[in-house]
Design a protein around this motif. Structure first.
Motif, mmCIF file in Angstrom:
data_model
loop_
_atom_site.group_PDB
_atom_site.id
_atom_site.type_symbol
_atom_site.label_atom_id
_atom_site.label_comp_id
_atom_site.label_asym_id
_atom_site.label_seq_id
_atom_site.Cartn_x
_atom_site.Cartn_y
_atom_site.Cartn_z
ATOM 1 N N ALA A 1 0.837 -1.198 0.000
ATOM 2 C CA ALA A 1 0.000 0.000 0.000
ATOM 3 C C ALA A 1 0.872 1.248 0.000
ATOM 4 O O ALA A 1 1.922 1.299 0.649
ATOM 5 C CB ALA A 1 -0.917 -0.006 1.217
ATOM 6 N N VAL A 2 0.422 2.269 -0.692
ATOM 7 C CA VAL A 2 1.185 3.502 -0.835
ATOM 8 C C VAL A 2 0.626 4.556 0.114
ATOM 9 O O VAL A 2 -0.525 4.490 0.548
ATOM 10 C CB VAL A 2 1.130 4.018 -2.290
ATOM 11 C CG1 VAL A 2 1.788 3.034 -3.232
ATOM 12 C CG2 VAL A 2 -0.317 4.258 -2.729
ATOM 13 N N VAL A 3 1.464 5.528 0.423
ATOM 14 C CA VAL A 3 1.040 6.609 1.306
ATOM 15 C C VAL A 3 -0.021 7.451 0.605
ATOM 16 O O VAL A 3 0.074 7.745 -0.590
ATOM 17 C CB VAL A 3 2.250 7.488 1.694
ATOM 18 C CG1 VAL A 3 1.789 8.681 2.542
ATOM 19 C CG2 VAL A 3 3.278 6.672 2.449
ATOM 20 N N GLY A 4 -1.020 7.820 1.367
ATOM 21 C CA GLY A 4 -2.097 8.631 0.817
ATOM 22 C C GLY A 4 -3.408 7.858 0.805
ATOM 23 O O GLY A 4 -3.588 6.880 1.537
ATOM 24 N N THR A 5 -4.312 8.302 -0.039
ATOM 25 C CA THR A 5 -5.637 7.685 -0.144
ATOM 26 C C THR A 5 -5.694 6.773 -1.361
ATOM 27 O O THR A 5 -5.340 7.173 -2.472
ATOM 28 C CB THR A 5 -6.742 8.753 -0.253
ATOM 29 O OG1 THR A 5 -6.698 9.585 0.912
ATOM 30 C CG2 THR A 5 -8.114 8.111 -0.370
ATOM 31 N N THR A 6 -6.103 5.552 -1.135
ATOM 32 C CA THR A 6 -6.284 4.592 -2.237
ATOM 33 C C THR A 6 -7.661 3.952 -2.100
ATOM 34 O O THR A 6 -8.306 4.012 -1.051
ATOM 35 C CB THR A 6 -5.210 3.487 -2.215
ATOM 36 O OG1 THR A 6 -5.177 2.891 -0.908
ATOM 37 C CG2 THR A 6 -3.841 4.052 -2.557
ATOM 38 N N PHE A 7 -8.080 3.304 -3.182
ATOM 39 C CA PHE A 7 -9.414 2.688 -3.223
ATOM 40 C C PHE A 7 -9.277 1.260 -3.722
ATOM 41 O O PHE A 7 -8.495 0.975 -4.651
ATOM 42 C CB PHE A 7 -10.335 3.484 -4.136
ATOM 43 C CG PHE A 7 -10.493 4.926 -3.722
ATOM 44 C CD1 PHE A 7 -11.466 5.284 -2.806
ATOM 45 C CD2 PHE A 7 -9.655 5.904 -4.231
ATOM 46 C CE1 PHE A 7 -11.620 6.598 -2.411
ATOM 47 C CE2 PHE A 7 -9.794 7.221 -3.838
ATOM 48 C CZ PHE A 7 -10.777 7.568 -2.924
ATOM 49 N N TYR A 8 -10.050 0.356 -3.128
ATOM 50 C CA TYR A 8 -9.985 -1.060 -3.470
ATOM 51 C C TYR A 8 -11.347 -1.518 -4.014
ATOM 52 O O TYR A 8 -12.405 -1.156 -3.492
ATOM 53 C CB TYR A 8 -9.608 -1.886 -2.249
ATOM 54 C CG TYR A 8 -8.208 -1.593 -1.750
ATOM 55 C CD1 TYR A 8 -7.121 -2.304 -2.228
ATOM 56 C CD2 TYR A 8 -7.982 -0.583 -0.819
ATOM 57 C CE1 TYR A 8 -5.835 -2.036 -1.779
ATOM 58 C CE2 TYR A 8 -6.703 -0.291 -0.367
ATOM 59 C CZ TYR A 8 -5.630 -1.025 -0.852
ATOM 60 O OH TYR A 8 -4.353 -0.732 -0.420
ATOM 61 N N ARG A 9 -11.271 -2.344 -5.051
ATOM 62 C CA ARG A 9 -12.478 -2.943 -5.624
ATOM 63 C C ARG A 9 -12.245 -4.434 -5.812
ATOM 64 O O ARG A 9 -11.119 -4.868 -6.096
ATOM 65 C CB ARG A 9 -12.843 -2.295 -6.965
ATOM 66 C CG ARG A 9 -13.387 -0.883 -6.846
ATOM 67 C CD ARG A 9 -13.686 -0.292 -8.225
ATOM 68 N NE ARG A 9 -14.481 0.916 -8.147
ATOM 69 C CZ ARG A 9 -13.967 2.126 -7.966
ATOM 70 N NH1 ARG A 9 -12.656 2.279 -7.855
ATOM 71 N NH2 ARG A 9 -14.754 3.188 -7.896
ATOM 72 N N VAL A 10 -13.331 -5.202 -5.716
ATOM 73 C CA VAL A 10 -13.256 -6.660 -5.838
ATOM 74 C C VAL A 10 -14.161 -7.110 -6.973
ATOM 75 O O VAL A 10 -15.258 -6.561 -7.166
ATOM 76 C CB VAL A 10 -13.657 -7.345 -4.518
ATOM 77 C CG1 VAL A 10 -13.547 -8.873 -4.653
ATOM 78 C CG2 VAL A 10 -12.779 -6.847 -3.374
ATOM 79 N N GLN A 11 -13.717 -8.127 -7.680
ATOM 80 C CA GLN A 11 -14.449 -8.642 -8.841
ATOM 81 C C GLN A 11 -14.538 -10.166 -8.730
ATOM 82 O O GLN A 11 -13.557 -10.836 -8.399
ATOM 83 C CB GLN A 11 -13.694 -8.246 -10.105
ATOM 84 C CG GLN A 11 -14.320 -8.631 -11.414
ATOM 85 C CD GLN A 11 -13.431 -8.200 -12.574
ATOM 86 O OE1 GLN A 11 -12.262 -8.602 -12.658
ATOM 87 N NE2 GLN A 11 -13.970 -7.371 -13.453
ATOM 88 N N ALA A 12 -15.722 -10.726 -9.011
ATOM 89 C CA ALA A 12 -15.919 -12.180 -8.934
ATOM 90 C C ALA A 12 -15.856 -12.808 -10.324
ATOM 91 O O ALA A 12 -16.184 -12.177 -11.327
ATOM 92 C CB ALA A 12 -17.264 -12.497 -8.291
ATOM 93 N N GLU A 13 -15.428 -14.049 -10.356
ATOM 94 C CA GLU A 13 -15.425 -14.844 -11.589
ATOM 95 C C GLU A 13 -16.057 -16.193 -11.278
ATOM 96 O O GLU A 13 -15.808 -16.781 -10.220
ATOM 97 C CB GLU A 13 -14.004 -15.037 -12.113
ATOM 98 C CG GLU A 13 -13.936 -15.861 -13.396
ATOM 99 C CD GLU A 13 -12.524 -15.973 -13.960
ATOM 100 O OE1 GLU A 13 -12.183 -17.052 -14.486
ATOM 101 O OE2 GLU A 13 -11.773 -14.988 -13.871
#
Length: 380
Positions: free
Chosen positions: A351-363
Protein backbone atom coordinates in the motif's frame (compact mmCIF):
# COMPACT_ATOMS: atom_id res chain seq x y z
CA UNK A 1 -46.72 -7.37 -38.92
CA UNK A 2 -50.04 -9.18 -38.40
CA UNK A 3 -51.29 -7.89 -41.74
CA UNK A 4 -48.27 -9.25 -43.61
CA UNK A 5 -48.56 -12.58 -41.80
CA UNK A 6 -52.19 -12.85 -42.83
CA UNK A 7 -51.25 -12.41 -46.48
CA UNK A 8 -48.64 -15.15 -46.13
CA UNK A 9 -51.19 -17.29 -44.35
CA UNK A 10 -53.71 -16.91 -47.14
CA UNK A 11 -51.04 -17.66 -49.73
CA UNK A 12 -50.51 -20.94 -47.93
CA UNK A 13 -54.23 -21.68 -48.09
CA UNK A 14 -54.90 -20.53 -51.63
CA UNK A 15 -54.03 -22.23 -54.88
CA UNK A 16 -53.19 -18.84 -56.40
CA UNK A 17 -50.65 -16.57 -54.71
CA UNK A 18 -51.57 -12.96 -54.11
CA UNK A 19 -49.75 -9.77 -53.27
CA UNK A 20 -52.72 -7.75 -52.06
CA UNK A 21 -53.10 -6.81 -48.41
CA UNK A 22 -56.60 -8.32 -48.31
CA UNK A 23 -57.02 -11.13 -50.84
CA UNK A 24 -60.34 -11.77 -52.57
CA UNK A 25 -62.67 -14.04 -50.60
CA UNK A 26 -62.09 -17.67 -51.41
CA UNK A 27 -62.97 -21.20 -50.33
CA UNK A 28 -60.34 -23.76 -49.39
CA UNK A 29 -60.96 -27.34 -48.33
CA UNK A 30 -58.80 -29.95 -46.67
CA UNK A 31 -59.51 -33.68 -46.47
CA UNK A 32 -58.72 -34.96 -42.98
CA UNK A 33 -57.16 -38.30 -42.16
CA UNK A 34 -60.51 -39.49 -40.78
CA UNK A 35 -62.23 -38.84 -44.14
CA UNK A 36 -64.04 -35.62 -43.26
CA UNK A 37 -63.35 -32.32 -45.02
CA UNK A 38 -62.71 -28.95 -43.43
CA UNK A 39 -64.17 -26.29 -45.74
CA UNK A 40 -63.14 -22.71 -45.00
CA UNK A 41 -64.24 -19.43 -46.48
CA UNK A 42 -62.44 -16.11 -46.03
CA UNK A 43 -65.40 -13.80 -46.61
CA UNK A 44 -66.67 -11.43 -43.93
CA UNK A 45 -70.45 -11.63 -44.18
CA UNK A 46 -72.24 -8.57 -42.72
CA UNK A 47 -73.52 -8.69 -39.12
CA UNK A 48 -76.92 -10.33 -38.85
CA UNK A 49 -76.52 -12.37 -42.02
CA UNK A 50 -75.83 -16.07 -42.35
CA UNK A 51 -75.27 -18.59 -45.10
CA UNK A 52 -76.10 -21.96 -46.58
CA UNK A 53 -73.39 -24.33 -47.75
CA UNK A 54 -73.70 -26.09 -51.11
CA UNK A 55 -71.60 -28.91 -52.53
CA UNK A 56 -71.90 -29.44 -56.28
CA UNK A 57 -75.28 -27.73 -56.18
CA UNK A 58 -76.63 -29.80 -53.26
CA UNK A 59 -77.47 -27.86 -50.13
CA UNK A 60 -75.74 -29.36 -47.09
CA UNK A 61 -77.19 -27.13 -44.38
CA UNK A 62 -80.86 -27.75 -43.54
CA UNK A 63 -81.00 -24.40 -41.73
CA UNK A 64 -78.93 -21.27 -42.29
CA UNK A 65 -75.73 -20.92 -40.28
CA UNK A 66 -75.68 -17.65 -38.35
CA UNK A 67 -72.50 -16.47 -36.63
CA UNK A 68 -72.87 -15.33 -33.00
CA UNK A 69 -74.49 -11.93 -32.60
CA UNK A 70 -72.68 -10.80 -29.46
CA UNK A 71 -69.78 -11.53 -27.12
CA UNK A 72 -71.85 -13.60 -24.70
CA UNK A 73 -72.98 -15.95 -27.46
CA UNK A 74 -69.43 -16.37 -28.79
CA UNK A 75 -68.10 -16.98 -25.28
CA UNK A 76 -70.72 -19.66 -24.74
CA UNK A 77 -69.78 -21.38 -28.00
CA UNK A 78 -66.04 -21.28 -27.31
CA UNK A 79 -66.03 -21.83 -23.58
CA UNK A 80 -64.55 -19.47 -21.01
CA UNK A 81 -60.98 -20.82 -21.25
CA UNK A 82 -60.53 -20.48 -25.02
CA UNK A 83 -62.34 -17.14 -25.10
CA UNK A 84 -60.05 -15.77 -22.37
CA UNK A 85 -56.97 -17.11 -24.15
CA UNK A 86 -57.96 -15.49 -27.44
CA UNK A 87 -58.82 -12.22 -25.67
CA UNK A 88 -55.36 -12.18 -24.11
CA UNK A 89 -53.70 -12.84 -27.47
CA UNK A 90 -55.71 -10.05 -29.09
CA UNK A 91 -54.79 -7.66 -26.27
CA UNK A 92 -51.09 -8.39 -26.80
CA UNK A 93 -51.54 -7.88 -30.54
CA UNK A 94 -53.20 -4.52 -29.98
CA UNK A 95 -50.40 -3.45 -27.63
CA UNK A 96 -47.80 -4.42 -30.24
CA UNK A 97 -49.74 -2.63 -32.96
CA UNK A 98 -49.75 0.71 -31.14
CA UNK A 99 -46.34 0.28 -29.52
CA UNK A 100 -47.72 0.29 -25.97
CA UNK A 101 -45.44 -0.73 -23.09
CA UNK A 102 -48.29 -2.35 -21.18
CA UNK A 103 -51.05 -4.68 -22.32
CA UNK A 104 -54.56 -3.39 -21.71
CA UNK A 105 -57.12 -6.09 -21.07
CA UNK A 106 -59.91 -6.20 -23.63
CA UNK A 107 -63.56 -6.28 -22.70
CA UNK A 108 -65.50 -9.26 -24.06
CA UNK A 109 -67.19 -6.83 -26.48
CA UNK A 110 -63.83 -5.56 -27.77
CA UNK A 111 -62.58 -9.11 -28.31
CA UNK A 112 -65.79 -10.08 -30.08
CA UNK A 113 -65.59 -7.11 -32.47
CA UNK A 114 -61.96 -7.87 -33.36
CA UNK A 115 -62.68 -11.55 -33.99
CA UNK A 116 -65.95 -10.94 -35.84
CA UNK A 117 -65.16 -7.86 -37.90
CA UNK A 118 -61.40 -7.27 -38.05
CA UNK A 119 -60.25 -8.75 -41.38
CA UNK A 120 -56.74 -9.25 -40.06
CA UNK A 121 -57.11 -10.52 -36.50
CA UNK A 122 -60.31 -12.43 -37.19
CA UNK A 123 -59.00 -14.37 -40.15
CA UNK A 124 -55.62 -15.01 -38.57
CA UNK A 125 -57.09 -16.65 -35.48
CA UNK A 126 -59.73 -18.38 -37.60
CA UNK A 127 -57.08 -20.51 -39.27
CA UNK A 128 -55.19 -21.10 -36.05
CA UNK A 129 -58.22 -22.24 -34.03
CA UNK A 130 -60.78 -24.56 -35.72
CA UNK A 131 -63.17 -24.16 -32.78
CA UNK A 132 -63.16 -20.41 -33.33
CA UNK A 133 -63.59 -20.86 -37.08
CA UNK A 134 -66.69 -23.00 -36.55
CA UNK A 135 -68.10 -20.64 -33.95
CA UNK A 136 -67.68 -17.66 -36.27
CA UNK A 137 -69.20 -19.51 -39.22
CA UNK A 138 -66.00 -19.54 -41.26
CA UNK A 139 -65.56 -23.30 -41.18
CA UNK A 140 -67.99 -25.98 -42.33
CA UNK A 141 -67.16 -29.62 -41.63
CA UNK A 142 -68.34 -31.92 -44.43
CA UNK A 143 -68.76 -35.33 -42.82
CA UNK A 144 -69.11 -37.28 -46.08
CA UNK A 145 -67.20 -35.55 -48.88
CA UNK A 146 -66.83 -37.18 -52.30
CA UNK A 147 -63.61 -37.97 -54.06
CA UNK A 148 -62.20 -36.03 -57.00
CA UNK A 149 -63.05 -32.41 -57.75
CA UNK A 150 -65.84 -30.67 -55.91
CA UNK A 151 -67.43 -27.21 -55.85
CA UNK A 152 -68.27 -25.66 -52.49
CA UNK A 153 -70.36 -22.52 -52.25
CA UNK A 154 -71.26 -20.37 -49.26
CA UNK A 155 -74.45 -18.47 -50.17
CA UNK A 156 -75.38 -15.51 -47.98
CA UNK A 157 -78.87 -15.22 -46.48
CA UNK A 158 -80.39 -12.38 -44.50
CA UNK A 159 -81.89 -12.52 -41.01
CA UNK A 160 -85.07 -14.05 -42.44
CA UNK A 161 -83.23 -16.76 -44.34
CA UNK A 162 -83.67 -15.16 -47.76
CA UNK A 163 -80.81 -15.36 -50.23
CA UNK A 164 -79.08 -12.07 -50.97
CA UNK A 165 -77.36 -13.10 -54.18
CA UNK A 166 -73.95 -12.78 -52.59
CA UNK A 167 -71.78 -15.87 -52.29
CA UNK A 168 -68.22 -17.16 -52.35
CA UNK A 169 -67.39 -20.40 -54.15
CA UNK A 170 -64.47 -22.46 -55.41
CA UNK A 171 -64.01 -25.64 -57.38
CA UNK A 172 -61.15 -27.69 -56.04
CA UNK A 173 -59.76 -31.14 -55.48
CA UNK A 174 -59.97 -32.41 -51.93
CA UNK A 175 -56.44 -33.25 -50.85
CA UNK A 176 -54.92 -34.41 -47.62
CA UNK A 177 -52.44 -32.06 -46.01
CA UNK A 178 -48.87 -32.63 -47.17
CA UNK A 179 -47.03 -31.89 -43.95
CA UNK A 180 -43.27 -32.10 -44.25
CA UNK A 181 -40.64 -32.87 -41.67
CA UNK A 182 -38.79 -29.74 -40.48
CA UNK A 183 -35.06 -30.12 -40.91
CA UNK A 184 -31.69 -28.40 -40.48
CA UNK A 185 -32.26 -27.53 -36.85
CA UNK A 186 -29.55 -25.25 -35.48
CA UNK A 187 -29.12 -23.15 -32.37
CA UNK A 188 -27.18 -20.25 -30.93
CA UNK A 189 -26.99 -19.25 -27.29
CA UNK A 190 -27.07 -15.62 -26.20
CA UNK A 191 -26.71 -15.32 -22.43
CA UNK A 192 -29.31 -17.81 -21.20
CA UNK A 193 -31.58 -17.61 -24.26
CA UNK A 194 -31.44 -20.33 -26.91
CA UNK A 195 -32.23 -19.18 -30.45
CA UNK A 196 -33.52 -22.22 -32.34
CA UNK A 197 -33.87 -22.15 -36.12
CA UNK A 198 -35.13 -24.71 -38.61
CA UNK A 199 -36.04 -25.03 -42.26
CA UNK A 200 -39.41 -25.79 -43.79
CA UNK A 201 -40.20 -25.57 -47.54
CA UNK A 202 -41.64 -22.32 -48.84
CA UNK A 203 -45.04 -22.18 -50.54
CA UNK A 204 -44.53 -19.35 -52.99
CA UNK A 205 -46.45 -21.13 -55.74
CA UNK A 206 -49.57 -21.71 -53.64
CA UNK A 207 -49.33 -25.52 -53.44
CA UNK A 208 -52.93 -26.66 -52.90
CA UNK A 209 -51.80 -29.46 -50.56
CA UNK A 210 -49.72 -27.20 -48.36
CA UNK A 211 -51.95 -26.44 -45.38
CA UNK A 212 -49.13 -26.08 -42.86
CA UNK A 213 -49.93 -23.05 -40.76
CA UNK A 214 -47.90 -23.27 -37.57
CA UNK A 215 -45.15 -25.10 -35.73
CA UNK A 216 -44.71 -26.58 -32.28
CA UNK A 217 -41.36 -26.90 -30.52
CA UNK A 218 -40.83 -29.74 -28.06
CA UNK A 219 -38.28 -30.56 -25.40
CA UNK A 220 -37.69 -34.30 -25.49
CA UNK A 221 -37.55 -35.78 -22.01
CA UNK A 222 -35.28 -38.57 -20.83
CA UNK A 223 -38.26 -40.81 -20.07
CA UNK A 224 -39.38 -40.73 -23.71
CA UNK A 225 -42.02 -38.06 -23.20
CA UNK A 226 -42.03 -34.57 -24.64
CA UNK A 227 -43.02 -31.10 -23.44
CA UNK A 228 -44.36 -28.45 -25.79
CA UNK A 229 -42.43 -25.23 -25.22
CA UNK A 230 -44.58 -22.77 -27.17
CA UNK A 231 -47.80 -21.84 -25.40
CA UNK A 232 -49.36 -20.42 -28.57
CA UNK A 233 -48.88 -21.73 -32.14
CA UNK A 234 -45.81 -20.41 -33.94
CA UNK A 235 -47.32 -18.90 -37.07
CA UNK A 236 -45.64 -20.02 -40.26
CA UNK A 237 -44.37 -17.54 -42.82
CA UNK A 238 -45.24 -19.37 -46.05
CA UNK A 239 -42.85 -17.30 -48.17
CA UNK A 240 -39.80 -18.09 -46.05
CA UNK A 241 -38.08 -21.38 -45.37
CA UNK A 242 -36.24 -20.37 -42.19
CA UNK A 243 -38.13 -20.17 -38.92
CA UNK A 244 -37.16 -19.08 -35.43
CA UNK A 245 -38.03 -19.74 -31.79
CA UNK A 246 -36.51 -18.36 -28.58
CA UNK A 247 -36.32 -20.60 -25.54
CA UNK A 248 -35.23 -19.74 -22.02
CA UNK A 249 -33.99 -22.96 -20.37
CA UNK A 250 -35.09 -23.83 -16.88
CA UNK A 251 -32.59 -23.27 -14.05
CA UNK A 252 -30.10 -26.10 -13.83
CA UNK A 253 -30.60 -27.37 -17.38
CA UNK A 254 -27.30 -28.23 -19.03
CA UNK A 255 -28.19 -30.51 -21.93
CA UNK A 256 -31.55 -30.51 -23.67
CA UNK A 257 -32.93 -32.09 -26.82
CA UNK A 258 -35.31 -30.11 -29.01
CA UNK A 259 -37.53 -31.12 -31.93
CA UNK A 260 -40.05 -29.36 -34.17
CA UNK A 261 -43.12 -30.41 -36.12
CA UNK A 262 -45.63 -28.61 -38.33
CA UNK A 263 -49.39 -28.59 -37.90
CA UNK A 264 -52.12 -27.75 -40.37
CA UNK A 265 -55.33 -25.73 -40.09
CA UNK A 266 -57.18 -28.78 -38.77
CA UNK A 267 -54.60 -29.19 -35.97
CA UNK A 268 -53.25 -32.34 -37.59
CA UNK A 269 -49.57 -32.83 -36.78
CA UNK A 270 -46.86 -33.69 -39.24
CA UNK A 271 -43.77 -35.84 -38.69
CA UNK A 272 -41.38 -34.81 -35.93
CA UNK A 273 -37.99 -33.46 -36.90
CA UNK A 274 -34.78 -35.13 -35.88
CA UNK A 275 -33.75 -34.20 -32.35
CA UNK A 276 -31.21 -31.45 -31.84
CA UNK A 277 -28.99 -31.70 -28.76
CA UNK A 278 -28.31 -28.34 -27.15
CA UNK A 279 -25.33 -28.05 -24.82
CA UNK A 280 -25.98 -25.03 -22.62
CA UNK A 281 -23.09 -22.84 -21.60
CA UNK A 282 -23.29 -20.57 -18.57
CA UNK A 283 -22.94 -17.05 -19.98
CA UNK A 284 -24.28 -15.10 -17.01
CA UNK A 285 -21.66 -13.15 -15.08
CA UNK A 286 -21.66 -13.47 -11.30
CA UNK A 287 -22.96 -10.65 -9.15
CA UNK A 288 -20.97 -7.89 -7.53
CA UNK A 289 -19.59 -8.42 -4.00
CA UNK A 290 -22.13 -6.33 -2.06
CA UNK A 291 -19.83 -5.08 0.72
CA UNK A 292 -16.11 -4.27 0.54
CA UNK A 293 -14.05 -2.79 3.40
CA UNK A 294 -10.42 -1.72 3.58
CA UNK A 295 -8.51 -1.33 6.88
CA UNK A 296 -4.94 -0.16 7.51
CA UNK A 297 -3.21 -2.68 9.81
CA UNK A 298 0.34 -1.40 9.65
CA UNK A 299 2.79 0.58 7.60
CA UNK A 300 2.22 -0.32 3.97
CA UNK A 301 -0.35 -2.98 4.90
CA UNK A 302 -4.09 -2.85 4.17
CA UNK A 303 -6.54 -5.68 4.75
CA UNK A 304 -9.39 -5.83 2.22
CA UNK A 305 -12.49 -7.79 3.23
CA UNK A 306 -15.66 -8.45 1.23
CA UNK A 307 -18.91 -10.35 1.21
CA UNK A 308 -19.64 -12.98 -1.42
CA UNK A 309 -22.26 -12.34 -4.13
CA UNK A 310 -25.32 -14.64 -4.05
CA UNK A 311 -24.13 -16.82 -6.96
CA UNK A 312 -23.48 -20.45 -6.10
CA UNK A 313 -20.87 -21.00 -8.82
CA UNK A 314 -18.27 -18.36 -7.89
CA UNK A 315 -14.80 -19.75 -8.59
CA UNK A 316 -12.79 -16.90 -7.08
CA UNK A 317 -12.03 -13.20 -6.85
CA UNK A 318 -9.70 -10.50 -8.07
CA UNK A 319 -8.71 -7.45 -6.01
CA UNK A 320 -7.79 -4.14 -7.65
CA UNK A 321 -6.31 -0.91 -6.32
CA UNK A 322 -7.11 2.58 -7.62
CA UNK A 323 -5.99 6.08 -6.78
CA UNK A 324 -9.28 7.51 -8.12
CA UNK A 325 -12.62 7.15 -6.37
CA UNK A 326 -14.42 6.88 -9.69
CA UNK A 327 -12.01 4.26 -11.00
CA UNK A 328 -11.12 6.39 -14.02
CA UNK A 329 -7.44 5.50 -13.62
CA UNK A 330 -6.12 2.15 -14.79
CA UNK A 331 -6.77 -0.33 -11.97
CA UNK A 332 -3.82 -2.23 -10.60
CA UNK A 333 -4.40 -5.90 -10.02
CA UNK A 334 -2.68 -6.89 -6.80
CA UNK A 335 -2.12 -10.63 -7.31
CA UNK A 336 -1.80 -13.38 -9.87
CA UNK A 337 -4.49 -15.98 -10.47
CA UNK A 338 -7.77 -16.08 -8.57
CA UNK A 339 -8.28 -15.79 -4.85
CA UNK A 340 -10.23 -18.90 -3.84
CA UNK A 341 -14.00 -18.74 -3.56
CA UNK A 342 -13.89 -19.57 0.16
CA UNK A 343 -11.54 -16.66 0.89
CA UNK A 344 -13.00 -13.26 1.77
CA UNK A 345 -9.85 -11.31 2.66
CA UNK A 346 -6.70 -10.06 0.97
CA UNK A 347 -3.72 -8.26 2.44
CA UNK A 348 -2.17 -5.52 0.33
CA UNK A 349 1.46 -5.42 1.53
CA UNK A 350 2.48 -2.71 -0.93
CA UNK A 351 0.00 0.00 0.00
CA UNK A 352 1.18 3.50 -0.84
CA UNK A 353 1.04 6.61 1.31
CA UNK A 354 -2.10 8.63 0.82
CA UNK A 355 -5.64 7.69 -0.14
CA UNK A 356 -6.28 4.59 -2.24
CA UNK A 357 -9.41 2.69 -3.22
CA UNK A 358 -9.98 -1.06 -3.47
CA UNK A 359 -12.48 -2.94 -5.62
CA UNK A 360 -13.26 -6.66 -5.84
CA UNK A 361 -14.45 -8.64 -8.84
CA UNK A 362 -15.92 -12.18 -8.93
CA UNK A 363 -15.42 -14.84 -11.59
CA UNK A 364 -17.58 -17.98 -11.92
CA UNK A 365 -16.70 -21.54 -12.83
CA UNK A 366 -17.56 -20.94 -16.49
CA UNK A 367 -15.10 -18.05 -16.73
CA UNK A 368 -17.71 -15.28 -16.69
CA UNK A 369 -16.36 -12.16 -14.99
CA UNK A 370 -18.61 -9.88 -12.98
CA UNK A 371 -18.49 -6.12 -12.59
CA UNK A 372 -16.18 -4.36 -10.14
CA UNK A 373 -17.58 -3.69 -6.70
CA UNK A 374 -18.07 -0.28 -5.16
CA UNK A 375 -14.81 1.25 -3.91
CA UNK A 376 -13.53 0.80 -0.36
CA UNK A 377 -11.38 3.73 0.80
CA UNK A 378 -8.10 3.49 2.70
CA UNK A 379 -5.75 6.25 3.93
CA UNK A 380 -2.55 6.21 5.94
Amino acid sequence: MIRSLLVLLLVALSAVPTASAQPEPTVRALRLDDGRAFVYHTDLFPPGSGFHVYRDGERLTPDPVYPPRDAAELQTLLGDSLFAELSGALARREADRVGADTVRALTPYDAFILLRADPIAGLTYTFLEPDLARALGRLYVDSNPPGGRVTYRFAEVDALGRTTGRDVASTLRLERSDLRRPDRLEYEQNDQIVELTWRYPRNRSGDARDFAIAFDVFRLENDGGRTRLNRRPLLRNALEDRHLFFYEPEPGEQTIRLAVRARDVAQQAGPMSEALTVELVDQIAPGVPPVVNAQVVGEGRVVVRWQAPPDADVAGYRVYRHISLTGDDDPERLHRGLIGAATRTFVDSSAVVGTTFYRVQAEDEAGNVGALSAAARSSW
